[in-house]
Design a protein around this motif. Sequence first.
Motif, PDB file in Angstrom:
ATOM      1  N   UNK A 198       0.848  -1.189   0.000  1.00 24.64           N
ATOM      2  CA  UNK A 198       0.000   0.000   0.000  1.00 24.64           C
ATOM      3  C   UNK A 198       0.882   1.238   0.000  1.00 24.64           C
ATOM      4  N   UNK A 199       0.500   2.240  -0.791  1.00 25.13           N
ATOM      5  CA  UNK A 199       1.241   3.500  -0.840  1.00 25.13           C
ATOM      6  C   UNK A 199       0.297   4.630  -0.436  1.00 25.13           C
ATOM      7  N   UNK A 200       0.685   5.380   0.596  1.00 31.22           N
ATOM      8  CA  UNK A 200      -0.153   6.456   1.123  1.00 31.22           C
ATOM      9  C   UNK A 200       0.527   7.810   0.940  1.00 31.22           C
ATOM     10  N   UNK A 201      -0.254   8.877   0.945  1.00 26.79           N
ATOM     11  CA  UNK A 201       0.350  10.216   0.952  1.00 26.79           C
ATOM     12  C   UNK A 201       0.983  10.499   2.307  1.00 26.79           C
ATOM     13  N   UNK A 202       2.187  11.008   2.263  1.00 29.15           N
ATOM     14  CA  UNK A 202       2.894  11.330   3.491  1.00 29.15           C
ATOM     15  C   UNK A 202       2.165  12.445   4.230  1.00 29.15           C
ATOM     16  N   UNK A 203       2.219  12.411   5.533  1.00 29.55           N
ATOM     17  CA  UNK A 203       1.567  13.435   6.335  1.00 29.55           C
ATOM     18  C   UNK A 203       0.240  12.996   6.896  1.00 29.55           C
ATOM     19  N   UNK A 205      -0.861   0.702  10.802  1.00 28.10           N
ATOM     20  CA  UNK A 205      -2.257   0.504  11.216  1.00 28.10           C
ATOM     21  C   UNK A 205      -3.132   0.182  10.004  1.00 28.10           C
ATOM     22  N   UNK A 206      -2.916   0.899   8.906  1.00 24.60           N
ATOM     23  CA  UNK A 206      -3.775   0.720   7.746  1.00 24.60           C
ATOM     24  C   UNK A 206      -3.510  -0.613   7.039  1.00 24.60           C
ATOM     25  N   UNK A 207      -2.257  -1.018   6.918  1.00 27.18           N
ATOM     26  CA  UNK A 207      -1.976  -2.280   6.233  1.00 27.18           C
ATOM     27  C   UNK A 207      -2.496  -3.445   7.057  1.00 27.18           C
ATOM     28  N   UNK A 208      -2.516  -3.310   8.395  1.00 25.80           N
ATOM     29  CA  UNK A 208      -3.063  -4.361   9.246  1.00 25.80           C
ATOM     30  C   UNK A 208      -4.585  -4.433   9.104  1.00 25.80           C
ATOM     31  N   UNK A 209      -5.230  -3.270   8.967  1.00 25.58           N
ATOM     32  CA  UNK A 209      -6.692  -3.245   8.812  1.00 25.58           C
ATOM     33  C   UNK A 209      -7.113  -3.872   7.490  1.00 25.58           C
ATOM     34  N   UNK A 210      -6.398  -3.542   6.435  1.00 24.19           N
ATOM     35  CA  UNK A 210      -6.729  -4.072   5.116  1.00 24.19           C
ATOM     36  C   UNK A 210      -6.496  -5.570   5.084  1.00 24.19           C
ATOM     37  N   UNK A 211      -5.430  -5.996   5.773  1.00 19.86           N
ATOM     38  CA  UNK A 211      -5.113  -7.417   5.802  1.00 19.86           C
ATOM     39  C   UNK A 211      -6.165  -8.187   6.578  1.00 19.86           C
TER      40      UNK A 211
END
Length: 350
Positions: A169-174, A344-350
């Motif tokens: 997953x690639x997110x916007x920094x900040x 947190x986000x990669x764990x939620x998606x997983x």
Amino acid sequence: MLALQVNNQTLHAQIQVGAVGVDVGYGFVKAVSPVARISFPSVVAPFVEDPLSGLFHDRTGHRVRVRRANGEVEEKLVGEAALRSLAATATLSREKPAALHDLMLLTAAYLAGAGDRGPFPKQVDLAVGLPLAYFRAQKDALKKRLESLAAWVSVDGGEEKHISFGQVLVFPQGAGAVLAGEVALPGNGYLGVVDVGTYTTDYLLFEDRGDNIPHPLPEACGSLEAGVNLLHRSLAAEFQRQTGAPLAPAMYQEAVEGAMVGRPIHYAGRDIYLEDAFKKARRDIAQAIAQGVLAAWGGRAGFVALTILAGGGACLFEDELLRALPGARVANDPLFANAIGYHEMVCKVD
């Protein structure tokens, strides 16, 4: 409080992790997993055998060995150890060189517990970020490259482990502080995030429409080409004015930390004081960052209930930004805010 550097962690996690969030910044690499938080300077250098056989080795920094599927092997110094090398290479361009970026990412992932030793090694899920200014143009290419990245890695003489990534997953920094869910939304209003990095400051504006969901406002999100590097440049210019010699990039961090507490740099038999130049530059740079953010937020700025300050520069410019930005406060862990959010986000998606 300066939050640009934390102690390197060399403890290899015994538990294989399933997901890791990595923030490959221009100044520091940060990684978060269920078992570790890792940080080291974004610097790489060739590995050279120590002629003194480690007699004076202080065990800071990392020696990294990477073995590719085609049999190619590279051995590098990463982090503090590389910073002390005369052949140190840092990420100075807008688009980080792939080889440099991926080596630092593999090092951080290994130290955070990623990788498997078995004959059929398991993959780990990965979340990373890009500055907003480059996010749209680079995110797809970065995702594709990291999905194909695979190597056997050993750090600091540890057991060799195979690292490859399943979901990327690639997110916007900040956005880390918001993604991590550490922020209580205003209920009905605007939430700002200002992430002060080494070369860029990312700013985001979210609207809470009463549904407790942060809705980003694209026209009020972006990047300023301003950050801690401007402070480095100011101190380097003052050092050269006083001495007639350039300040080596490897000395930038030491110059900042010394100037903060009024400690001089000893050069050519005399003490060089940079405290006054530091104070002026910090004030001017923080003001420029705040004005750029407020101009981008326009008429909404006065309605912002809370502004979260993140990134290594958040604490460096803390006093000035707290006064200049509406409802500003520093994130609970500003240096790791993005990496925590990614994880947190990669764990939620997983």
